[in-house]
Design a protein around this motif. Structure first.
Motif, PDB file in Angstrom:
ATOM      1  N   PHE A 169       0.958  -1.162  -0.033  1.00  0.00           N
ATOM      2  CA  PHE A 169      -0.322   0.203   0.084  1.00  0.00           C
ATOM      3  C   PHE A 169       0.824   1.404   0.341  1.00  0.00           C
ATOM      4  CE2 PHE A 169      -2.308   3.492   2.074  1.00  0.00           C
ATOM      5  CZ  PHE A 169      -2.658   3.420   1.731  1.00  0.00           C
ATOM      6  N   VAL A 170       1.806   1.199   0.759  1.00  0.00           N
ATOM      7  CA  VAL A 170       2.352   2.348   0.496  1.00  0.00           C
ATOM      8  C   VAL A 170       3.766   2.483  -0.454  1.00  0.00           C
ATOM      9  CG1 VAL A 170       4.533   3.635   2.516  1.00  0.00           C
ATOM     10  CG2 VAL A 170       2.795   2.654   3.495  1.00  0.00           C
ATOM     11  N   GLU A 171       4.358   2.034  -0.621  1.00  0.00           N
ATOM     12  CA  GLU A 171       5.007   1.691  -1.810  1.00  0.00           C
ATOM     13  C   GLU A 171       4.810   1.762  -3.048  1.00  0.00           C
ATOM     14  OE1 GLU A 171       7.780  -1.736  -1.094  1.00  0.00           O
ATOM     15  OE2 GLU A 171       8.456  -0.768   0.580  1.00  0.00           O
ATOM     16  N   GLN A 172       3.342   1.886  -3.385  1.00  0.00           N
ATOM     17  CA  GLN A 172       2.272   1.298  -4.617  1.00  0.00           C
ATOM     18  C   GLN A 172       1.411   2.243  -4.950  1.00  0.00           C
ATOM     19  OE1 GLN A 172       3.008  -2.249  -6.975  1.00  0.00           O
ATOM     20  NE2 GLN A 172       4.848  -2.998  -5.496  1.00  0.00           N
ATOM     21  N   VAL A 173      -0.156   1.581  -4.098  1.00  0.00           N
ATOM     22  CA  VAL A 173      -0.831   1.952  -3.896  1.00  0.00           C
ATOM     23  C   VAL A 173      -1.199   3.847  -3.395  1.00  0.00           C
ATOM     24  CG1 VAL A 173      -3.972   2.456  -3.115  1.00  0.00           C
ATOM     25  CG2 VAL A 173      -1.941   0.051  -3.817  1.00  0.00           C
ATOM     26  N   ALA A 174      -0.845   3.969  -2.379  1.00  0.00           N
ATOM     27  CA  ALA A 174      -1.049   5.407  -2.054  1.00  0.00           C
ATOM     28  C   ALA A 174      -0.046   6.266  -2.969  1.00  0.00           C
ATOM     29  CB  ALA A 174      -0.495   4.992  -0.828  1.00  0.00           C
ATOM     30  N   PRO A 175       1.106   6.268  -3.764  1.00  0.00           N
ATOM     31  CA  PRO A 175       2.101   7.118  -4.814  1.00  0.00           C
ATOM     32  C   PRO A 175       1.016   7.458  -5.678  1.00  0.00           C
ATOM     33  CG  PRO A 175       2.905   5.763  -3.382  1.00  0.00           C
ATOM     34  CD  PRO A 175       2.177   4.941  -3.255  1.00  0.00           C
ATOM     35  N   ALA A 176      -0.206   5.995  -6.580  1.00  0.00           N
ATOM     36  CA  ALA A 176      -0.808   6.421  -7.378  1.00  0.00           C
ATOM     37  C   ALA A 176      -2.558   6.555  -7.379  1.00  0.00           C
ATOM     38  CB  ALA A 176      -1.229   4.581  -7.808  1.00  0.00           C
ATOM     39  N   LEU A 177      -2.578   6.831  -5.776  1.00  0.00           N
ATOM     40  CA  LEU A 177      -3.368   7.043  -5.401  1.00  0.00           C
ATOM     41  C   LEU A 177      -3.914   8.962  -5.238  1.00  0.00           C
ATOM     42  CD1 LEU A 177      -6.262   4.703  -3.249  1.00  0.00           C
ATOM     43  CD2 LEU A 177      -5.869   5.338  -5.902  1.00  0.00           C
ATOM     44  N   ALA A 178      -2.446   9.097  -4.719  1.00  0.00           N
ATOM     45  CA  ALA A 178      -1.886  10.248  -4.073  1.00  0.00           C
ATOM     46  C   ALA A 178      -2.277  11.279  -5.158  1.00  0.00           C
ATOM     47  CB  ALA A 178      -0.997  10.153  -3.988  1.00  0.00           C
ATOM     48  N   ARG A 179      -1.813  10.710  -6.781  1.00  0.00           N
ATOM     49  CA  ARG A 179      -1.616  11.752  -8.122  1.00  0.00           C
ATOM     50  C   ARG A 179      -2.885  11.930  -8.015  1.00  0.00           C
ATOM     51  NH1 ARG A 179       1.571   7.447  -9.293  1.00  0.00           N
ATOM     52  NH2 ARG A 179       4.053   7.578  -9.450  1.00  0.00           N
ATOM     53  N   ALA A 180      -4.422  11.441  -8.236  1.00  0.00           N
ATOM     54  CA  ALA A 180      -5.887  12.448  -8.363  1.00  0.00           C
ATOM     55  C   ALA A 180      -6.105  13.097  -7.253  1.00  0.00           C
ATOM     56  CB  ALA A 180      -6.500  10.633  -8.724  1.00  0.00           C
ATOM     57  N   ALA A 181      -6.111  12.714  -5.412  1.00  0.00           N
ATOM     58  CA  ALA A 181      -6.398  13.455  -4.440  1.00  0.00           C
ATOM     59  C   ALA A 181      -6.250  14.800  -4.864  1.00  0.00           C
ATOM     60  CB  ALA A 181      -5.472  13.080  -3.810  1.00  0.00           C
ATOM     61  N   VAL A 182      -8.043  15.045  -4.666  1.00  0.00           N
ATOM     62  CA  VAL A 182      -7.477  16.892  -4.947  1.00  0.00           C
ATOM     63  C   VAL A 182      -6.631  17.692  -3.061  1.00  0.00           C
ATOM     64  CG1 VAL A 182      -9.375  16.796  -5.869  1.00  0.00           C
ATOM     65  CG2 VAL A 182      -9.906  17.517  -3.877  1.00  0.00           C
ATOM     66  N   ASP A 183      -6.316  17.147  -2.222  1.00  0.00           N
ATOM     67  CA  ASP A 183      -5.538  17.387  -1.654  1.00  0.00           C
ATOM     68  C   ASP A 183      -5.472  16.421  -0.553  1.00  0.00           C
ATOM     69  OD1 ASP A 183      -8.582  17.116   0.137  1.00  0.00           O
ATOM     70  OD2 ASP A 183      -8.769  18.780   0.021  1.00  0.00           O
ATOM     71  N   ARG A 184      -5.267  15.873   0.934  1.00  0.00           N
ATOM     72  CA  ARG A 184      -4.887  15.071   1.857  1.00  0.00           C
ATOM     73  C   ARG A 184      -4.606  13.632   1.772  1.00  0.00           C
ATOM     74  NH1 ARG A 184      -9.397  17.370   6.082  1.00  0.00           N
ATOM     75  NH2 ARG A 184      -8.638  15.461   6.570  1.00  0.00           N
ATOM     76  N   PRO A 185      -3.663  13.414   0.312  1.00  0.00           N
ATOM     77  CA  PRO A 185      -3.195  12.696  -0.169  1.00  0.00           C
ATOM     78  C   PRO A 185      -3.153  11.695   0.455  1.00  0.00           C
ATOM     79  CG  PRO A 185      -1.376  13.827  -0.624  1.00  0.00           C
ATOM     80  CD  PRO A 185      -2.452  14.962  -0.295  1.00  0.00           C
ATOM     81  N   GLY A 186      -2.953  11.681   1.244  1.00  0.00           N
ATOM     82  CA  GLY A 186      -2.749  10.384   2.376  1.00  0.00           C
ATOM     83  C   GLY A 186      -3.418   9.308   2.928  1.00  0.00           C
ATOM     84  N   GLU A 187      -4.733  10.717   3.249  1.00  0.00           N
ATOM     85  CA  GLU A 187      -5.656  10.174   4.293  1.00  0.00           C
ATOM     86  C   GLU A 187      -6.303   9.769   3.407  1.00  0.00           C
ATOM     87  OE1 GLU A 187      -7.129  14.035   6.263  1.00  0.00           O
ATOM     88  OE2 GLU A 187      -5.507  13.870   7.720  1.00  0.00           O
TER      89      GLU A 187
END
Length: 193
Positions: A119-137
Motif C-alpha cells: 500500500f505505502v510503496e505502490q497504491v498510495a502514491p498512485a492514488l495520491a496523483r488523483a487526490a485533490v488534497d490530503r493524499p495520504g488520508e
C-alpha cells in the motif's frame, strides 16, 4: 516429473512459485505445507527448501509483485473508476500472489506488514496523483473500502458480491473512488454537509 523439469532449475523454481501462489491464495498461509506445495508443483519437498529455504522464504517470494497501477494524474473525477477498475479487477482475479497476501495478512503479522508495504510503496502514491488534497488520508480511506470489498468478494465469498459481474460492481465502486479522491473533505468550506 519429467526429466527436462529436473534439469531446468528456472522452470522448477517457477513451478514451485506458481503452486505456492495458488495454494496460499486458496488455502491460506497457515494451512499449506511445503509438502502440499511440492506435490502441486510435481517436485520433491527438498527442492522447495533448496530454492526458497523455508515456507516463509517461499511466501515472501510468492507475495512479491508489482501492481503496475495506471497513472491517474490528469484523469478527471468521472474517469477515475474507469481508469483504475479494469486494472484492479485483473489483479484481484488473475494474480494469485495478491490474494495469497490478502488472505495471509488477516492472520499473519509478517504478511500484514507486506500488505502495508504494498500500500505505502505502490497504491498510495498512485492514488495520491488523483487526490485533490490530503493524499495520504484519501488513499488510506479508499484503500480501506476497496480492501474490504476484495476480502468480502474473493476471500469470504459473500454471495451478493460474488454474483455481481465486473460492470455491475464497477458501477457501485466508481462513485466511491470519485468521492474519496475528489470530494470536499468533511468540514472543508465546500463540504455540502
Amino acid at each position: 516429473m519429467s526429466a527436462s523439469r529436473r534439469r531446468d532449475a528456472p522452470a522448477t523454481r517457477a513451478a514451485i512459485l506458481d503452486a505456492a501462489r495458488v495454494l496460499f491464495s486458496t488455502e491460506g498461509l497457515d494451512r499449506v505445507t511445503l509438502r502440499d506445495i511440492a506435490a502441486e508443483a510435481g517436485v520433491d519437498p527438498a527442492m522447495v527448501i533448496r530454492y526458497f529455504g523455508s515456507k516463509d522464504g517461499l511466501f515472501d517470494e510468492a507475495a512479491r509483485f508489482d501492481l503496475r497501477l495506471p497513472d491517474l494524474s490528469g484523469v478527471t473525477p468521472d474517469e477515475l473508476g474507469p481508469a483504475l477498475l479494469p486494472h484492479l479487477f485483473e489483479v484481484w482475479e488473475n494474480n494469485a500472489g495478491f490474494l495469497a497476501l490478502l488472505r495471509a495478512a488477516t492472520t499473519n503479522r509478517s504478511a500484514a506488514d507486506k500488505m502495508l508495504d504494498l500500500f505505502v510503496e505502490q497504491v498510495a502514491p498512485a492514488l495520491a496523483r488523483a487526490a485533490v488534497d490530503r493524499p495520504g488520508e484519501r488513499a488510506a480511506l479508499l484503500g480501506s473500502q476497496v480492501l474490504g470489498m476484495v476480502l468480502s468478494r474473493y476471500v469470504l465469498r459473500v454471495p451478493p458480491l460474488v454474483r455481481m459481474d465486473r460492470d455491475e460492481l464497477g458501477a457501485w465502486l466508481t462513485p466511491v473512488i470519485r468521492y474519496y479522491l475528489t470530494s470536499p473533505a468533511p468540514g472543508a468550506p465546500d463540504d455540502p454537509a
